[in-house]
Design a protein around this motif. Structure first.
Motif, PDB file in Angstrom:
ATOM      1  N   TRP A 109     -17.274  12.315 -16.672  1.00 27.75           N
ATOM      2  CA  TRP A 109     -18.392  11.894 -15.824  1.00 27.75           C
ATOM      3  C   TRP A 109     -18.678  12.892 -14.703  1.00 27.75           C
ATOM      4  CZ3 TRP A 109     -15.800   6.467 -15.248  1.00 27.75           C
ATOM      5  CH2 TRP A 109     -16.044   5.717 -16.402  1.00 27.75           C
ATOM      6  N   LEU A 110     -17.671  13.648 -14.260  1.00 27.76           N
ATOM      7  CA  LEU A 110     -17.858  14.569 -13.140  1.00 27.76           C
ATOM      8  C   LEU A 110     -18.535  15.860 -13.585  1.00 27.76           C
ATOM      9  CD1 LEU A 110     -14.430  14.204 -11.320  1.00 27.76           C
ATOM     10  CD2 LEU A 110     -16.665  13.712 -10.305  1.00 27.76           C
ATOM     11  N   LYS A 111     -19.332  16.395 -12.660  1.00 34.18           N
ATOM     12  CA  LYS A 111     -19.880  17.732 -12.865  1.00 34.18           C
ATOM     13  C   LYS A 111     -18.764  18.758 -12.674  1.00 34.18           C
ATOM     14  CE  LYS A 111     -24.408  16.385 -11.015  1.00 34.18           C
ATOM     15  NZ  LYS A 111     -25.417  16.616  -9.938  1.00 34.18           N
ATOM     16  N   PRO A 112     -18.869  19.942 -13.260  1.00 35.01           N
ATOM     17  CA  PRO A 112     -17.874  20.985 -12.993  1.00 35.01           C
ATOM     18  C   PRO A 112     -17.740  21.228 -11.488  1.00 35.01           C
ATOM     19  CG  PRO A 112     -19.257  21.628 -14.836  1.00 35.01           C
ATOM     20  CD  PRO A 112     -19.872  20.380 -14.265  1.00 35.01           C
ATOM     21  N   GLY A 113     -16.516  21.263 -11.012  1.00 37.43           N
ATOM     22  CA  GLY A 113     -16.273  21.418  -9.581  1.00 37.43           C
ATOM     23  C   GLY A 113     -16.247  20.104  -8.836  1.00 37.43           C
ATOM     24  N   GLY A 114     -16.587  18.996  -9.513  1.00 41.15           N
ATOM     25  CA  GLY A 114     -16.577  17.688  -8.871  1.00 41.15           C
ATOM     26  C   GLY A 114     -15.168  17.166  -8.656  1.00 41.15           C
ATOM     27  N   CYS A 115     -15.035  16.180  -7.772  1.00 44.67           N
ATOM     28  CA  CYS A 115     -13.715  15.687  -7.378  1.00 44.67           C
ATOM     29  C   CYS A 115     -13.526  14.207  -7.657  1.00 44.67           C
ATOM     30  CB  CYS A 115     -13.475  15.935  -5.891  1.00 44.67           C
ATOM     31  SG  CYS A 115     -13.242  17.678  -5.477  1.00 44.67           S
ATOM     32  N   LEU A 116     -12.283  13.849  -7.900  1.00 41.53           N
ATOM     33  CA  LEU A 116     -11.848  12.463  -7.981  1.00 41.53           C
ATOM     34  C   LEU A 116     -10.888  12.204  -6.834  1.00 41.53           C
ATOM     35  CD1 LEU A 116     -11.339   9.687  -9.405  1.00 41.53           C
ATOM     36  CD2 LEU A 116      -9.592  10.869 -10.773  1.00 41.53           C
ATOM     37  N   ALA A 117     -11.129  11.155  -6.070  1.00 37.41           N
ATOM     38  CA  ALA A 117     -10.265  10.804  -4.939  1.00 37.41           C
ATOM     39  C   ALA A 117      -9.626   9.452  -5.200  1.00 37.41           C
ATOM     40  CB  ALA A 117     -11.068  10.762  -3.641  1.00 37.41           C
ATOM     41  N   LEU A 118      -8.302   9.420  -5.198  1.00 34.93           N
ATOM     42  CA  LEU A 118      -7.559   8.159  -5.277  1.00 34.93           C
ATOM     43  C   LEU A 118      -7.188   7.772  -3.857  1.00 34.93           C
ATOM     44  CD1 LEU A 118      -5.130   8.791  -8.298  1.00 34.93           C
ATOM     45  CD2 LEU A 118      -7.481   7.920  -8.317  1.00 34.93           C
ATOM     46  N   CYS A 119      -7.791   6.699  -3.367  1.00 32.38           N
ATOM     47  CA  CYS A 119      -7.599   6.300  -1.974  1.00 32.38           C
ATOM     48  C   CYS A 119      -6.634   5.123  -1.867  1.00 32.38           C
ATOM     49  CB  CYS A 119      -8.947   5.905  -1.364  1.00 32.38           C
ATOM     50  SG  CYS A 119     -10.141   7.246  -1.344  1.00 32.38           S
ATOM     51  N   TRP A 120      -5.813   5.168  -0.839  1.00 33.27           N
ATOM     52  CA  TRP A 120      -4.830   4.114  -0.606  1.00 33.27           C
ATOM     53  C   TRP A 120      -4.824   3.763   0.878  1.00 33.27           C
ATOM     54  CZ3 TRP A 120      -3.340   2.836  -5.329  1.00 33.27           C
ATOM     55  CH2 TRP A 120      -3.326   3.822  -6.323  1.00 33.27           C
ATOM     56  N   SER A 121      -4.450   2.520   1.167  1.00 34.59           N
ATOM     57  CA  SER A 121      -4.303   2.126   2.564  1.00 34.59           C
ATOM     58  C   SER A 121      -3.225   1.060   2.678  1.00 34.59           C
ATOM     59  CB  SER A 121      -5.630   1.572   3.120  1.00 34.59           C
ATOM     60  OG  SER A 121      -5.994   0.378   2.448  1.00 34.59           O
ATOM     61  N   THR A 122      -2.654   0.936   3.877  1.00 36.11           N
ATOM     62  CA  THR A 122      -1.687  -0.124   4.116  1.00 36.11           C
ATOM     63  C   THR A 122      -2.410  -1.466   4.175  1.00 36.11           C
ATOM     64  OG1 THR A 122      -1.888   0.365   6.481  1.00 36.11           O
ATOM     65  CG2 THR A 122      -0.026   1.337   5.305  1.00 36.11           C
ATOM     66  N   SER A 123      -1.672  -2.536   3.934  1.00 31.75           N
ATOM     67  CA  SER A 123      -2.244  -3.886   3.920  1.00 31.75           C
ATOM     68  C   SER A 123      -1.898  -4.613   5.208  1.00 31.75           C
ATOM     69  CB  SER A 123      -1.717  -4.678   2.727  1.00 31.75           C
ATOM     70  OG  SER A 123      -2.080  -4.057   1.510  1.00 31.75           O
ATOM     71  N   PRO A 124      -2.795  -5.450   5.715  1.00 27.26           N
ATOM     72  CA  PRO A 124      -2.544  -6.109   7.004  1.00 27.26           C
ATOM     73  C   PRO A 124      -1.358  -7.057   6.997  1.00 27.26           C
ATOM     74  CG  PRO A 124      -4.540  -6.961   5.958  1.00 27.26           C
ATOM     75  CD  PRO A 124      -4.132  -5.758   5.180  1.00 27.26           C
ATOM     76  N   TRP A 125      -0.945  -7.549   5.811  1.00 26.60           N
ATOM     77  CA  TRP A 125       0.187  -8.478   5.746  1.00 26.60           C
ATOM     78  C   TRP A 125       1.524  -7.752   5.571  1.00 26.60           C
ATOM     79  CZ3 TRP A 125      -4.076  -8.533   2.529  1.00 26.60           C
ATOM     80  CH2 TRP A 125      -3.931  -7.842   1.315  1.00 26.60           C
ATOM     81  N   ALA A 126       1.509  -6.422   5.606  1.00 29.69           N
ATOM     82  CA  ALA A 126       2.731  -5.656   5.350  1.00 29.69           C
ATOM     83  C   ALA A 126       3.157  -4.850   6.568  1.00 29.69           C
ATOM     84  CB  ALA A 126       2.528  -4.728   4.157  1.00 29.69           C
ATOM     85  N   GLY A 127       2.977  -5.405   7.753  1.00 33.57           N
ATOM     86  CA  GLY A 127       3.325  -4.688   8.974  1.00 33.57           C
ATOM     87  C   GLY A 127       4.355  -5.431   9.805  1.00 33.57           C
ATOM     88  N   PRO A 128       4.809  -4.829  10.904  1.00 38.29           N
ATOM     89  CA  PRO A 128       5.906  -5.382  11.703  1.00 38.29           C
ATOM     90  C   PRO A 128       5.477  -6.353  12.801  1.00 38.29           C
ATOM     91  CG  PRO A 128       5.348  -3.206  12.513  1.00 38.29           C
ATOM     92  CD  PRO A 128       4.434  -3.468  11.335  1.00 38.29           C
ATOM     93  N   GLN A 129       4.182  -6.455  13.095  1.00 37.37           N
ATOM     94  CA  GLN A 129       3.757  -7.285  14.210  1.00 37.37           C
ATOM     95  C   GLN A 129       3.889  -8.775  13.869  1.00 37.37           C
ATOM     96  OE1 GLN A 129       0.231  -5.806  16.491  1.00 37.37           O
ATOM     97  NE2 GLN A 129      -0.087  -4.542  14.665  1.00 37.37           N
ATOM     98  N   ASP A 130       3.987  -9.585  14.923  1.00 34.23           N
ATOM     99  CA  ASP A 130       4.167 -11.026  14.721  1.00 34.23           C
ATOM    100  C   ASP A 130       3.041 -11.614  13.881  1.00 34.23           C
ATOM    101  OD1 ASP A 130       6.498 -10.952  16.176  1.00 34.23           O
ATOM    102  OD2 ASP A 130       5.591 -11.701  18.035  1.00 34.23           O
ATOM    103  N   TRP A 131       1.794 -11.198  14.141  1.00 39.73           N
ATOM    104  CA  TRP A 131       0.689 -11.785  13.388  1.00 39.73           C
ATOM    105  C   TRP A 131       0.714 -11.339  11.925  1.00 39.73           C
ATOM    106  CZ3 TRP A 131      -3.104  -9.181  10.741  1.00 39.73           C
ATOM    107  CH2 TRP A 131      -3.348  -7.843  11.070  1.00 39.73           C
ATOM    108  N   GLN A 132       1.237 -10.136  11.672  1.00 39.83           N
ATOM    109  CA  GLN A 132       1.327  -9.669  10.293  1.00 39.83           C
ATOM    110  C   GLN A 132       2.404 -10.428   9.523  1.00 39.83           C
ATOM    111  OE1 GLN A 132       1.639  -5.443  11.512  1.00 39.83           O
ATOM    112  NE2 GLN A 132      -0.077  -5.072  10.131  1.00 39.83           N
ATOM    113  N   ARG A 133       3.528 -10.720  10.205  1.00 41.15           N
ATOM    114  CA  ARG A 133       4.566 -11.525   9.554  1.00 41.15           C
ATOM    115  C   ARG A 133       4.079 -12.943   9.308  1.00 41.15           C
ATOM    116  NH1 ARG A 133       8.209  -8.355  12.907  1.00 41.15           N
ATOM    117  NH2 ARG A 133       8.083  -9.918  14.557  1.00 41.15           N
TER     118      ARG A 133
END
Length: 214
Positions: A74-98
């Protein structure tokens, strides 16, 4: 991306997700944003159609080898694919996240949805890393990029974010939606400051490129 590209395709298998994008695009008169409700593996795109393909927090849920091959086409020559990731709000150390994590665990058990994220789901990626899957399809690595952003959630926004997950989407919440929202509000309200919950979100994206023509 709407200010950087002449056309943007937003693809998701869930009608609720594409409808949310369609509503946002309409609100800003972005007629060049096109929403398509289809499995990524079945996207009816022509070869050399795109300059950039972005997959957000989802490559592991797709048929990786098939998507890599089709994205390469699907990409044109020279085109890029980006796999994006992020942390989830329920996976942190704060009281509200727990508190959020505990609430989600409780509701997944109540709704019989605990198995929607099966144990060992990441084993295939450990045996065959994403970078190897992409390399076999013909992609060249263009680096990994990481950054963090402070984000302020409202409880309503968090409820919407949870509905976009694979483990508590609208069809799983079904007629318990109001009860879930009430419980979420009760658990998180004690942690809010000015009706906001603050999180430092970590983002990363793996960038690969289809070689340009000689």
């Amino acid at each position: 991306m709407r200010g950087r590209f002449a056309d943007v395709w937003c693809v998701d298998a869930e009608p609720d997700m594409t409808e949310a994008v369609r509503a946002k695009a309409s609100a800003v008169a972005a007629a060049h944003i096109h929403t398509i409700t289809v499995r990524a593996e079945d996207l009816p795109a022509e070869p050399d159609s795109f300059e950039l393909i972005v997959i957000g927090n989802a490559f592991h849920r797709l048929h990786r080898a098939l998507i890599a091959e089709r994205a390469y086409s699907w990409l044109k020559p020279g085109g890029c694919l980006a796999l994006c990731w992020s942390t989830s709000p329920w996976a942190g150390p704060q009281d509200w996240q727990r508190a959020l994590d505990s609430t989600l665990r409780t509701w997944r058990n109540v709704l019989g949805a605990a198995g929607r994220v099966p144990p060992g789901w990441d084993q295939s990626r450990q045996r065959d890393p994403d970078r190897d899957v992409l390399s076999r399809a013909g992609f060249e690595s263009a680096g990994r990029h990481e950054f963090s952003v402070e984000h302020h959630w409202t409880i309503r926004e968090l409820a919407g974010h949870i509905r976009s997950t694979s483990f508590l989407p609208p069809q799983v919440l079904a007629d318990r939606t109001d009860a879930f929202d009430a419980d979420l509000t009760a658990e998180l309200s004690r942690h809010t400051a000015k009706d906001r919950l603050t999180e430092t979100v970590s983002f990363a994206y793996e960038l690969v490129r289809k070689p340009a023509l000689a």
